[in-house]
Design a protein around this motif. Structure first.
Motif, PDB file in Angstrom:
ATOM      1  N   ILE A  38       0.841  -1.254   0.046  1.00 62.62           N
ATOM      2  CA  ILE A  38       0.116   0.064   0.002  1.00 62.62           C
ATOM      3  C   ILE A  38       1.038   1.300   0.083  1.00 62.62           C
ATOM      4  N   TYR A  39       0.438   2.327  -0.470  1.00 64.09           N
ATOM      5  CA  TYR A  39       0.900   3.766  -0.456  1.00 64.09           C
ATOM      6  C   TYR A  39       2.254   3.603  -1.321  1.00 64.09           C
ATOM      7  N   ILE A  40       2.317   2.839  -2.343  1.00 67.06           N
ATOM      8  CA  ILE A  40       3.332   2.652  -3.306  1.00 67.06           C
ATOM      9  C   ILE A  40       3.798   3.986  -3.938  1.00 67.06           C
ATOM     10  N   ASP A  41       2.933   5.013  -3.889  1.00 66.88           N
ATOM     11  CA  ASP A  41       3.317   6.329  -4.580  1.00 66.88           C
ATOM     12  C   ASP A  41       3.688   7.392  -3.413  1.00 66.88           C
ATOM     13  N   ASN A  42       3.901   7.015  -2.187  1.00 69.46           N
ATOM     14  CA  ASN A  42       3.997   7.961  -1.127  1.00 69.46           C
ATOM     15  C   ASN A  42       5.592   7.501  -0.676  1.00 69.46           C
ATOM     16  N   ASP A  43       6.615   7.785  -1.445  1.00 71.05           N
ATOM     17  CA  ASP A  43       8.035   7.475  -0.938  1.00 71.05           C
ATOM     18  C   ASP A  43       8.537   8.345  -0.001  1.00 71.05           C
TER      19      ASP A  43
ATOM     20  N   PHE B 130       6.814   6.689   3.198  1.00 69.64           N
ATOM     21  CA  PHE B 130       7.137   5.211   3.028  1.00 69.64           C
ATOM     22  C   PHE B 130       8.027   4.900   2.018  1.00 69.64           C
ATOM     23  N   PRO B 131       9.537   5.209   2.462  1.00 70.44           N
ATOM     24  CA  PRO B 131      10.418   4.752   1.483  1.00 70.44           C
ATOM     25  C   PRO B 131      10.471   3.122   0.968  1.00 70.44           C
ATOM     26  N   ARG B 132       9.895   2.502   1.848  1.00 63.90           N
ATOM     27  CA  ARG B 132       9.555   1.029   1.734  1.00 63.90           C
ATOM     28  C   ARG B 132       8.073   1.062   1.791  1.00 63.90           C
TER      29      ARG B 132
ATOM     30  N   HIS C  89       8.748  -0.783   7.380  1.00 57.31           N
ATOM     31  CA  HIS C  89       9.970  -0.237   8.000  1.00 57.31           C
ATOM     32  C   HIS C  89       9.962   1.285   7.491  1.00 57.31           C
ATOM     33  N   TYR C  90       9.830   2.062   8.960  1.00 62.86           N
ATOM     34  CA  TYR C  90       9.766   3.536   8.672  1.00 62.86           C
ATOM     35  C   TYR C  90      11.144   4.205   8.191  1.00 62.86           C
ATOM     36  N   LYS C  91      11.025   5.590   7.735  1.00 68.31           N
ATOM     37  CA  LYS C  91      12.394   6.202   7.511  1.00 68.31           C
ATOM     38  C   LYS C  91      13.235   6.241   8.761  1.00 68.31           C
ATOM     39  N   CYS C  92      14.395   6.085   8.745  1.00 67.68           N
ATOM     40  CA  CYS C  92      15.209   6.152   9.969  1.00 67.68           C
ATOM     41  C   CYS C  92      16.073   7.360  10.144  1.00 67.68           C
TER      42      CYS C  92
ATOM     43  N   TRP D  98       9.250  14.073  10.856  1.00 70.85           N
ATOM     44  CA  TRP D  98       8.013  14.592  10.161  1.00 70.85           C
ATOM     45  C   TRP D  98       7.681  13.453   9.205  1.00 70.85           C
ATOM     46  N   ARG D  99       8.638  13.244   8.408  1.00 70.37           N
ATOM     47  CA  ARG D  99       8.001  11.780   7.645  1.00 70.37           C
ATOM     48  C   ARG D  99       7.402  10.708   8.364  1.00 70.37           C
ATOM     49  N   ARG D 100       8.234  10.129   9.425  1.00 70.39           N
ATOM     50  CA  ARG D 100       7.592   9.036  10.181  1.00 70.39           C
ATOM     51  C   ARG D 100       6.096   9.609  10.739  1.00 70.39           C
ATOM     52  N   LEU D 101       5.928  10.794  11.163  1.00 71.65           N
ATOM     53  CA  LEU D 101       4.733  11.318  11.864  1.00 71.65           C
ATOM     54  C   LEU D 101       3.616  11.208  10.720  1.00 71.65           C
TER      55      LEU D 101
END
Length: 487
Positions: A312-317, A320-322, A342-345, A360-363
């Motif tokens: 899911i969310y394949i276009d929301n890199d 979700f980088p993964r 696997h959230y952004k580190c 912010w990306r993880r939020l």
């Protein structure tokens, strides 16, 4: 006459005191109606059992005998005896696996006493079978057995150290088939046996099984059970970080942990993932095939039925980088949705103003996950797992999971006791921090508090002779986190 009484005052006083003590001591007199006790049961010949008891009543008109067969409801007033009876004979199949329970009451003119203790006939055919013991930790032994009895109320676990006497270790609930002894610290041989019980009666014990506590290896690992849905999340760090050594070690770990589903992160090589899948008998695997995706599932095909697996969310890199990987399955008739992440580190611990700030990306990833679950699975058993690269115990102002925490009527982090606990139990010891989480929806809140449900960090490093250093070289810098659910 007065002289005689005065001279013999002492003997008369002693007689009076003796009569007073007799009247005051309830064990030396009979009440009009009192609970019978000392109830016992014995097999006097094939298919015949005999009950005996002590009659504590002076004026009862009889005794009421209740019987229960194989765990069914009590058959009240199954039989009634005459007054002063202290024995009763019943005809039952004495060589069966069915438990026959009995209890009695005294009766007088329609009034009855409380029940006596319950006794039961449990034949050798109802004794637990195939007792197996296995050391699974430094001081922990896992016992399993076959439940051969129908209608037991508990199982009695006994242990003997060396040549010492047997001692009661614990009692487990009816229909249970396992027990974990977390106090097995002796250097001497430990012997175990198990009996089925009902009331105050026990079956003949199982055969004895023995265990000698020794050095741990991967073969001692243990987690999953037949009675629970068992899920593990594990970041295996750029799998396989040490080639064949990593693949072989991962196979042994997954096999011995015996979960139903393992959610994996950082599966860098699809070719090596296929090797892992091929070597795990009775397991199937799925790895996301999109470029840059490193999420995967392993699952026991004999235990779970897979409906679908998808990203899911394949276009929301940015968020979700993964892309999260969804596994829609059924276990024992229960539909369960597992979402691997696997959230952004990285980051500085502050939610910044730059859209590409890591926090912010993880939020934002957390908000998107909540939206997806609320939209697509509003009433399903959803479990969100993975390496979230952040801590759920951060202050609210910088907590990237605050949306889930604030919505506590709908979401709960099952691993919060680990996160709030000692650091030596965290999933990422190198920092140290606890980054690998298990989030559940409210459909599973009741199961969280149920006996048999467990969330734990699995210290696989304890099962390497050189501890953490050997584990990190062979497998990963993260420990797996396990979630065992009793439905």
């Amino acid at each position: 006459m007065l002289s005689f009484i005065t001279q013999n005052r002492a003997p008369i006083l002693l007689i009076a005191l003796s009569l007073l003590r007799y009247c005051e001591n309830p064990t030396t007199r009979l009440d009009d109606l009192a609970v019978p006790d000392e109830l016992e049961i014995a097999c006097i010949s094939e298919n015949i059992v005999n009950l005996t008891w002590r009659d504590n009543s002076a004026k009862e008109t009889g005794f009421i005998i209740d019987r229960k067969v194989g765990g069914s409801e009590w058959e009240e007033a199954y039989r009634q005896t005459d007054a002063d009876a202290t024995t009763f004979t019943d005809y039952i199949p004495t060589n069966s696996d069915t438990v026959f329970d009995y209890r009695i009451r005294a009766v007088m003119d329609g009034d009855t006493t409380d029940y006596s203790d319950t006794v039961a006939w449990i034949s050798e055919y109802g004794s637990p079978g195939d007792l197996q013991v296995k050391q699974i930790g430094k001081t922990t032994v896992h016992l399993t057995w076959v439940d051969n009895s129908i209608g037991e109320d508990k199982f009695l676990i006994e242990r003997k150290t060396g040549s010492e006497k047997w001692v009661q270790l614990a009692k487990t609930e009816s229909n249970s088939t396992e027990y974990i002894d977390a106090t097995a610290s002796s250097t001497d041989t430990l012997s175990y046996r198990v009996s089925a019980t009902s009331g105050i009666s026990t079956s003949p014990p199982s055969k004895t099984a023995k265990c000698l506590i020794g050095t741990l290896s991967l073969s001692n690992l243990f987690f999953g059970t037949e009675q629970t849905f068992d899920l593990i999340t594990w970041n295996v760090y750029n799998f396989p970080r040490n080639g064949e050594t990593t693949i072989a070690s991962a196979v042994e770990v997954i096999q011995n942990l015996n979960a139903d589903v393992v959610a994996l992160q950082e599966i860098a090589s699809d070719t090596d993932f296929q090797k892992l899948d091929a070597r795990l008998a009775d397991w199937d695997g799925y790895r996301a095939d999109r470029w840059g995706s490193t999420l995967a599932f392993m699952y026991r095909s004999e235990n779970v039925t897979i409906d679908s697996v998808y990203e899911i969310y394949i276009d929301n890199d940015r968020e979700f980088p993964r892309p999260p990987l969804v596994l829609d399955l059924k276990w024992n008739g229960n539909r369960i949705i597992v979402i691997d992440n696997h959230y952004k580190c990285c980051g500085d611990g502050i939610i910044g103003t730059d859209p590409y700030d890591e926090e912010w990306r993880r939020l934002d990833a957390s908000h998107l996950l909540e939206t997806y679950i609320n939209t697509h699975f509003p009433s399903e058993n959803v479990i969100v797992v993975g390496d979230f690269n952040d801590e759920i115990t951060d202050p609210a102002a910088v907590n990237v999971f605050q949306n889930f925490i604030d919505n506590s009527s709908a979401y709960r982090f099952a691993d919060i006791p680990i996160a709030k606990g000692p650091s030596d139990n965290w999933s990422y010891p190198k920092w140290p921090s606890h980054l690998d989480h298990i989030l559940v929806t409210n459909e599973l809140f009741d199961e969280l508090s149920r006996t048999g449900t467990e969330v734990t960090t699995i210290h696989v490093d304890d099962y390497f002779s050189n501890g953490w250093n050997a584990y990190e070289v062979a497998l990963s810098d993260h420990r797996p986190v396990g979630f065992k659910i009793r439905f």
